[in-house]
Design a protein around this motif. Structure first.
Motif, PDB file in Angstrom:
ATOM      1  N   ARG C 159       0.795  -1.231   0.000  1.00 52.44           N
ATOM      2  CA  ARG C 159       0.000   0.000   0.000  1.00 52.44           C
ATOM      3  C   ARG C 159       0.822   1.273   0.000  1.00 52.44           C
ATOM      4  NH1 ARG C 159       0.881  -2.477   4.817  1.00 52.44           N
ATOM      5  NH2 ARG C 159       0.485  -1.432   6.788  1.00 52.44           N
ATOM      6  N   ARG C 232      -4.037  -2.500   5.089  1.00 51.28           N
ATOM      7  CA  ARG C 232      -4.432  -2.737   3.701  1.00 51.28           C
ATOM      8  C   ARG C 232      -5.961  -2.833   3.599  1.00 51.28           C
ATOM      9  NH1 ARG C 232      -1.050  -8.090   3.080  1.00 51.28           N
ATOM     10  NH2 ARG C 232      -1.488  -8.009   5.298  1.00 51.28           N
ATOM     11  N   ILE C 233      -6.499  -2.455   2.477  1.00 49.88           N
ATOM     12  CA  ILE C 233      -7.935  -2.603   2.238  1.00 49.88           C
ATOM     13  C   ILE C 233      -8.302  -4.078   2.430  1.00 49.88           C
ATOM     14  CG2 ILE C 233      -9.742  -2.503   0.482  1.00 49.88           C
ATOM     15  CD1 ILE C 233      -8.086  -0.253  -0.844  1.00 49.88           C
ATOM     16  N   GLY C 234      -9.312  -4.319   3.207  1.00 56.50           N
ATOM     17  CA  GLY C 234      -9.773  -5.697   3.394  1.00 56.50           C
ATOM     18  C   GLY C 234      -9.094  -6.426   4.526  1.00 56.50           C
ATOM     19  N   LYS C 235      -8.128  -5.791   5.177  1.00 55.72           N
ATOM     20  CA  LYS C 235      -7.416  -6.484   6.250  1.00 55.72           C
ATOM     21  C   LYS C 235      -8.291  -6.598   7.499  1.00 55.72           C
ATOM     22  CE  LYS C 235      -4.225  -8.334   8.749  1.00 55.72           C
ATOM     23  NZ  LYS C 235      -4.650  -9.681   9.059  1.00 55.72           N
ATOM     24  N   ARG C 430       0.630   6.911   0.919  1.00 53.00           N
ATOM     25  CA  ARG C 430      -0.137   5.745   0.502  1.00 53.00           C
ATOM     26  C   ARG C 430      -0.587   5.897  -0.948  1.00 53.00           C
ATOM     27  NH1 ARG C 430      -3.840   2.069   4.280  1.00 53.00           N
ATOM     28  NH2 ARG C 430      -4.677   0.763   2.634  1.00 53.00           N
ATOM     29  N   ARG C 433      -6.550   4.052  -3.847  1.00 49.50           N
ATOM     30  CA  ARG C 433      -7.355   2.862  -3.593  1.00 49.50           C
ATOM     31  C   ARG C 433      -7.383   1.923  -4.806  1.00 49.50           C
ATOM     32  NH1 ARG C 433     -11.645   0.877  -0.515  1.00 49.50           N
ATOM     33  NH2 ARG C 433     -12.816  -0.461  -1.907  1.00 49.50           N
ATOM     34  N   ASP C 434      -7.592   2.496  -5.964  1.00 46.33           N
ATOM     35  CA  ASP C 434      -7.650   1.685  -7.185  1.00 46.33           C
ATOM     36  C   ASP C 434      -6.351   0.940  -7.425  1.00 46.33           C
ATOM     37  OD1 ASP C 434     -10.155   2.351  -7.802  1.00 46.33           O
ATOM     38  OD2 ASP C 434      -9.685   3.257  -9.753  1.00 46.33           O
ATOM     39  N   GLU C 436      -4.157   0.133  -5.235  1.00 40.17           N
ATOM     40  CA  GLU C 436      -3.987  -0.912  -4.229  1.00 40.17           C
ATOM     41  C   GLU C 436      -4.797  -2.153  -4.600  1.00 40.17           C
ATOM     42  OE1 GLU C 436      -4.565   0.403  -0.196  1.00 40.17           O
ATOM     43  OE2 GLU C 436      -4.693  -1.650   0.543  1.00 40.17           O
ATOM     44  N   ILE C 437      -6.020  -1.931  -5.092  1.00 46.60           N
ATOM     45  CA  ILE C 437      -6.863  -3.077  -5.443  1.00 46.60           C
ATOM     46  C   ILE C 437      -6.298  -3.827  -6.642  1.00 46.60           C
ATOM     47  CG2 ILE C 437      -9.107  -3.693  -6.416  1.00 46.60           C
ATOM     48  CD1 ILE C 437     -10.331  -1.680  -4.443  1.00 46.60           C
ATOM     49  N   GLN C 459      -9.223 -10.745  -3.486  1.00 44.73           N
ATOM     50  CA  GLN C 459      -8.888  -9.786  -2.433  1.00 44.73           C
ATOM     51  C   GLN C 459      -8.069  -8.662  -3.019  1.00 44.73           C
ATOM     52  OE1 GLN C 459      -6.836 -12.563   0.233  1.00 44.73           O
ATOM     53  NE2 GLN C 459      -8.418 -12.056   1.704  1.00 44.73           N
TER      54      GLN C 459
ATOM     55  N   GLU E  11     -12.750  -8.401  -7.229  1.00 45.00           N
ATOM     56  CA  GLU E  11     -12.784  -7.973  -5.834  1.00 45.00           C
ATOM     57  C   GLU E  11     -14.198  -7.912  -5.282  1.00 45.00           C
ATOM     58  OE1 GLU E  11     -11.573  -6.211  -8.294  1.00 45.00           O
ATOM     59  OE2 GLU E  11     -12.323  -4.137  -8.293  1.00 45.00           O
TER      60      GLU E  11
END
Ligand SMILES: Nc1ncnc2c1ncn2[C@@H]1O[C@H](COP(=O)(O)OP(=O)(O)O)[C@@H](O)[C@H]1O
Ligand SMILES: Nc1ncnc2c1ncn2[C@@H]1O[C@H](COP(=O)(O)OP(=O)(O)O)[C@@H](O)[C@H]1O
Ligand SMILES: Nc1ncnc2c1ncn2[C@@H]1O[C@H](COP(=O)(O)OP(=O)(O)O)[C@@H](O)[C@H]1O
Lengths: 113, 459, 459, 459, 113, 113
Positions: C159, C232-235, C430, C433-434, C436-437, C459, E11
């Protein structure tokens, strides 16, 4: 509406894509597959033990189209994928009852393109 | 004896003329040597053992570079050719070792004139009493020869017939490398009467650890191989535009680069073949150049392609290492940083030029890294001497360096073109189209590198 | 001269007070030194060469730990970020090397007072005559600085903006690490007048190979980084429950752990910077602690999670290694086993605590391994001295150790919070978002780590 | 003291009878030893430090072989068992290290008679004054024991219960290996009164670096394990025909082989335990045999299977290395090439025989490589002595070698059958059918090796 | 009986799964796919050579349902997968002639659940 | 013509293939899939965090056949794949409107074999 499913040789994907673009078909989905048919497999061996590999690498293409595009699509796939050798693949056509675009909620003919 | 040792291996030879003088001194030392005192004898013996320990360990590290080359080359090419690349790396070193043992070492370090050895040491038969470093010298030089051999496989990846590659490996380690190696380094090892330093050494050519002798040699051979083979199917579009064929395993390649960097600490400091204070200095310049190479390549790639490309940055590390190899013992720390940084920039430009302008398909950039940056490093050392002699002239040294680097290009590229074309028109150099499309792993070896993994192969 | 050497580097310093005395002794030795006999001179010279050979080889091994860190971090995170992790590992060492050369080495070992060096050795310019170990000392310390720098990347994986990470690397190797390093180890290298040992060294702080100086430093910086970045997103789920984000390549990670274990044989024995009998002892304690760490972590994971978790066991090896680093030369073999075993247990608890209670997302467990176990090892050595001096008191040594470990926490965590927040509010810490995904590989580098492989990314 | 050293470790022992004489000489030397001159004392001290440096570095390299074994075994088996294989490799070394420390070292090198040690050195408690090599000897022997232990995991891959494997690891490093090791190598380390060389050493058995002592020991234990376990599900068809179960990551396996080759430069030259001229010689024979082994196996596989098989060629490298291990210090270069080449051929035949005729499922070929080629190398050295004594008789040496190799087969295979059957009928040796089908990673560890990767598992 | 095939953003799988569970649809099959449509690809580059990637990573979900579940299923997929951005995906519905449960031999409506 | 799609346990592929061969059905395509249904998932954990894995590894087989082969094909798949345990899988049958062989341009019944 029809759902066209084609199995092709992996290395033909780019050619098929180009033919489809020429025919103005811009949407499709592709999956990795293994196929067996008339095409002979080959032999691998591992540590001295022979293995016949008869599931060969193929790509599976799925395209949903309106009726007027069915022929164009099939022609384009054939144009891109045919080499004349065994193993070139198959095209299957099934009827599509309904189609939705998730983003907009459109259905039917509008949703396909 | 210690005298012989410290002179014969250019310990801290900041500058060129010592090299020229070395052989005479050896001769002189041999006659002068009176009975040493017990202290002198003990010191010589112990220092010799220290040298053996360090040179042995360095040889092991250089050997380990084989793993690095295998990983880099496998990672930068496609999954369907991974077994083949690995087999090439294992076999070029194996066949190379045997060829080196049978004839290569004899040609490079055996008795002879300044152009050609070969008069002794065949199959290590009459070698034992050669020098105090003895067998350690043999193994150290053996892994060097293996390095030169293995460079080529990357440039020829993905389309070369396996048998042809085996034939090539024997020839390079048995003949091409040792002959040119003799010119620059034949004088490193003298067993007295009948032995002769090479003509480039005599001319004052400086190449401490082999930017030219090893890397350029491999790089120009790789160039000849890539030209003779032609590009992989699909590498160039109908209008000649270059297509990307991405490597299948960048983490593996990066591990390979780290292994190479690690091994280079054997390659460069080990070329001192002595456990003395200079090895720390050489390790420092080597490390500075590698780091600067990574930075240079990353910045250049960022500027040219808009993003810091991973594989180019990894190539930048290797570019810095190759470039500093010639002058690692004699350039200043600042010089090392500059040389490494410049090599990092250069390798990006060279990869692009070779790929897009010359349209030569070199999948891993071997020609740019080893050929181009090797030559660059050989020339660049002239301008960054740490402690030049009073009468040192960068320009006149540059002339000598140009002679050495140029000779290597003509020799290696020439031999390569002849050899690869010979192979092409006899046993054939390139595998069949079908085999190439399905992958050499199945075609040449009947194996698969990643059984079970779903791999998308549309190229 | 040998006197200087064996005193300046705590050879077999089982206990603390020697350290405090060292600098004075150096001064004394300098005046006392009469003309050495030829035998003494020869012995000094040869032992010095032995030391150089061993320290050089150890430095190479420590360098190789970079490959280990890259492999562990890449293996323990997701495939879509693998190129990015690798680039971070290559670049933190490369930029770190240059920063170390320009200013870091000067600050840590240059002339100065007991809080700050920097008065000499900038860009290695006036360094040459510093010590008998000379450049070897430079390269050995350079790879140590690189180790401290690289620890952070794992905790910030998946990230972090790449440019921000580059900026961070320069600051840690150029300033943060060398300043605190000077306090404990500045006295290792003295070129006489104007040089000063650090205040922690003077206080009798024991940290032989850097549990605190290197590992905790990196670990607490990593903590600051992970906190500043956020998870992290989803952590973490909507109710704050921790979710598993499994690493994509455990074989690669395990290879990395083996490489680190291997490199630690350079890290710990190499910190002796001498080829003497103690290095074998240190290798033994190091190995015992690593083995006990693996066992401790495996058992603890088995008890807590019902099965012997692979990645926790691998962390256990590293935990044992980090913990023994401070006391590897002075604890008893049994002490090494106990310290390693306890660290293995501790790392499992720490990973859980940081993940589930503190809810700080540290993908590879860098904070637990390097920060927590580093501090633990620094304190634990007090109780397992192999041959303590008569007047040795574990409790009073513990006070000193607490002071050292505590100071490092304040310093590294504090600097880290300032630095990362500075970056956050200027160039940004950081990625989007995009990005990172989709994965940092494509976003930051436009590359893919495993081209062709079918990878399921939900994920 | 130097005398003691150079005798106690068979420096350049080209031939057998020296070994027999060694223990007596040690005793003699102890009494003879007059006060050494200052020069002699200095020389002894320095040479001892040189020996320590080299032996330490060699021990580190041998340790690194653990990474090689892990990578080879993981790469040659299926993805669904990769975490398990890795855990086995980490844990056999970790548990082995602790077992070695507690009791193994004592049994192998402690006071005792010619069949059994154990009378001292338990948990390294009273060890410190043992020898000038001291702790270095301990760590070097520790990593050797770890090597013997780890060989077994490959042969038992994909179906063994994890707990059972842990139990096995403790027993081999604590008892099986050190007991038989004492017979051949107990005399390497003598602290005087009460210590005794082993009976095979006394008989003149030659096994310089452990073709029999280490590799055959592991190989025959592996055989017992593979037999007791039975083949993996799906390995043999309904009519008993052998099916291929391809390894999932050949590049990883090949990296492992390169690491092993690299580590073997510690294994063989390191067994000299001295930094002397012989180490270069040993490195040369080791390298020649490995290269010849690769060539031999490749050719044999090509002839038998029609294509140059990658995994067989990689096995060929290891076969050559295992075979040369016994005689690496005493065979001629040509002998090394012949032994390596023959071992390469032999390993292909042995793998086929064990797989197709004996129908024993050894997934990575551990029995063929370590057992068969270890025994072969132990016998073959008789016929290729480089500089045999005048009265040397190859046939009478062969009888001794047969006795040694035969004893090891009986001992290791016998112990193995007892041990594995004991485990089988108590805690159980094999995992459940379901677990095996789904993969041990999930069943035993609840982990996945390649999270996210799409892996086709029809086997 | 209908066979519902949906292509979604990878996702979004967890969200879709949760919506399906809420709607009491517990069975499905998922495949990895690559898709191209209106969503723009992105550029990768490798060693300085640009590559346009226009086959983007998608997941293909296949669910066989009885008629009365069709709407619920589609609604659940849309609820889970919609972000409103291009690339959210498509849902295709075809008629299912027959369905068998391998374990029991059940057919038709009984086999689906 | 029918298109038969079956989800089976991965380790049953060889048995299914053999049964199909016995029934003289030599053509098929196979894809990797993940499925969830009645079969309970299992727990993995990673670094102490529990994960329930409820998408289990399955294989998806697709076979296009002429009407007279439908029963034979289904029987063969069942024969090869049934163990009687939950998770054995499902077979779905849809109508195939058309089929093309890329190599020859044949269509319909001729193209299938
Ligand atoms: N009846 C079928 N059902 C499902 N897939 C088929 C069928 N026939 C062919 N295929 C797919 O098409 C591929 C090519 O078929 P093959 O018989 O080898 O060549 P050709 O169609 O040129 O005669 C096969 O590998 C398989 O993936
Ligand atoms: N006609 C179609 N046939 C097959 N797959 C399609 C079709 N249209 C869309 N898809 C799939 O749906 C995905 C999303 O479609 P796209 O046109 O990018 O976005 P949207 O549906 O939001 O307009 C595509 O990547 C592709 O996998
Ligand atoms: N309604 C369905 N739609 C799509 N796939 C299904 C459906 N039902 C079952 N499957 C597939 O079949 C597999 C087995 O189903 P499951 O319910 O677990 O066992 P069983 O069919 O033996 O009761 C599932 O993992 C899934 O891949």
């Amino acid at each position: 509406m029809k759902l066209i499913t084609a199995y092709i040789q992996p290395e033909k994907l780019n050619d098929v894509k180009q033919e489809l673009y020429k025919a103005e078909i811009h949407k499709m989905s592709v999956t990795n597959a293994l196929g067996c048919g008339q095409q002979k497999g080959y032999h691998e061996s591992y540590r001295g033990v022979d293995m016949e590999v008869n599931l060969l690498k193929k790509l599976r293409i799925e395209i949903a189209v309106n009726e007027e595009f069915v022929k164009k699509t099939i022609d384009a796939i054939v144009a891109g994928a045919r080499t004349g050798n065994i193993g070139d693949g198959k095209i299957f056509v099934t009827s599509l009852d309904e189609c939705y675009r998730i983003r907009t909620g459109e259905t039917g003919k509008d949703a396909i393109g | 004896m210690l005298g012989l040792l410290t002179v014969a291996f250019p310990v801290a030879g900041w500058c060129g003329d010592e090299a020229a003088a070395a052989v005479d001194t050896v001769a002189a030392a041999a006659t002068e040597e009176a009975a040493p005192t017990p202290l002198e004898a003990a010191k010589t013996e112990l220092q010799n053992n220290i040298n053996i320990v360090f040179t042995c360990v360095a040889a092991f590290l250089v050997f380990f570079m084989q793993a690095g080359f295998a990983a880099v080359e496998a990672g930068f090419t496609r999954a369907k050719n991974a077994c083949n690349i690995i087999m090439k790396n294992v076999m070029d070193f194996s066949i190379g070792t045997i060829a080196w043992w049978v004839i290569g070492f004899a040609i490079m370090f055996g008795a002879g004139n300044s152009y050609f050895g070969g008069g002794s040491h065949i199959a290590a038969s009459d070698y034992a009493d050669g020098s105090s470093l003895n067998w350690t010298f043999w193994i150290f030089q053996c892994v060097f020869a293996g390095t030169a051999a293995t460079i080529v496989s990357g440039a020829m990846a993905g389309r070369t017939k396996f048998t042809s590659y085996l034939a090539y490996s024997a020839v390079i380690c048995g003949f091409i490398y040792p002959i040119s190696g003799h010119w620059s380094w034949g004088g490193l090892f003298s067993a007295g009467e009948g032995f002769s330093a090479g003509w480039l050494w005599d001319a004052g050519f400086l190449d401490f650890a082999g930017s030219t002798v090893v890397h350029s040699c491999g790089g120009w051979l790789a160039l000849a191989g890539a030209i003779t083979l032609g590009p992989r199917i699909g590498k160039y579009g109908p209008n000649g535009e270059s297509k990307a064929i991405p490597g299948h395993n960048i983490p593996l390649a990066s591990l390979g680069v780290f292994i190479l960097w690690f091994g280079w600490f054997g390659f460069n400091p080990g070329s001192q073949t002595a456990g003395v204070v200079e090895i720390g200095y050489i390790a420092m310049t080597t490390n500075l150049a590698a780091a600067a190479g990574a930075i240079g390549a990353m910045i250049m790639a960022w500027i040219k392609f808009g993003k810091p490309d991973t594989s180019m940055t990894l190539n930048g590390v290797l570019a810095g290492l190759v470039a500093i190899t010639a002058g690692c013992n004699c350039v200043s720390p600042t010089g090392a940083v500059i040389i490494g940084f410049a090599a990092g920039i250069l390798v990006v430009l060279a990869v692009e030029f070779i790929d897009k302008v010359l349209k030569i398909d070199d999948p891993v950039g071997a020609v740019s890294v080893h050929g181009v940056c090797g030559a660059f490093g050989t020339l660049a050392l002239c301008f960054f001497q740490n402690a030049p002699a009073e009468d040192y002239s960068a320009m006149s040294q540059l002339m000598v360096q140009l002679q050495g680097a140029g000779t290597m290009f003509i020799w290696a590229f020439g031999c390569g073109m002849i050899l690869f074309n010979l192979i092409k028109y006899t046993i054939g150099l390139r595998c069949s189209r079908d085999e190439e499309i399905r992958g050499l792993d199945i075609g040449e070896h009947g194996n698969e590198a990643y059984a079970g993994f779903q791999i998308f192969i549309s190229q």
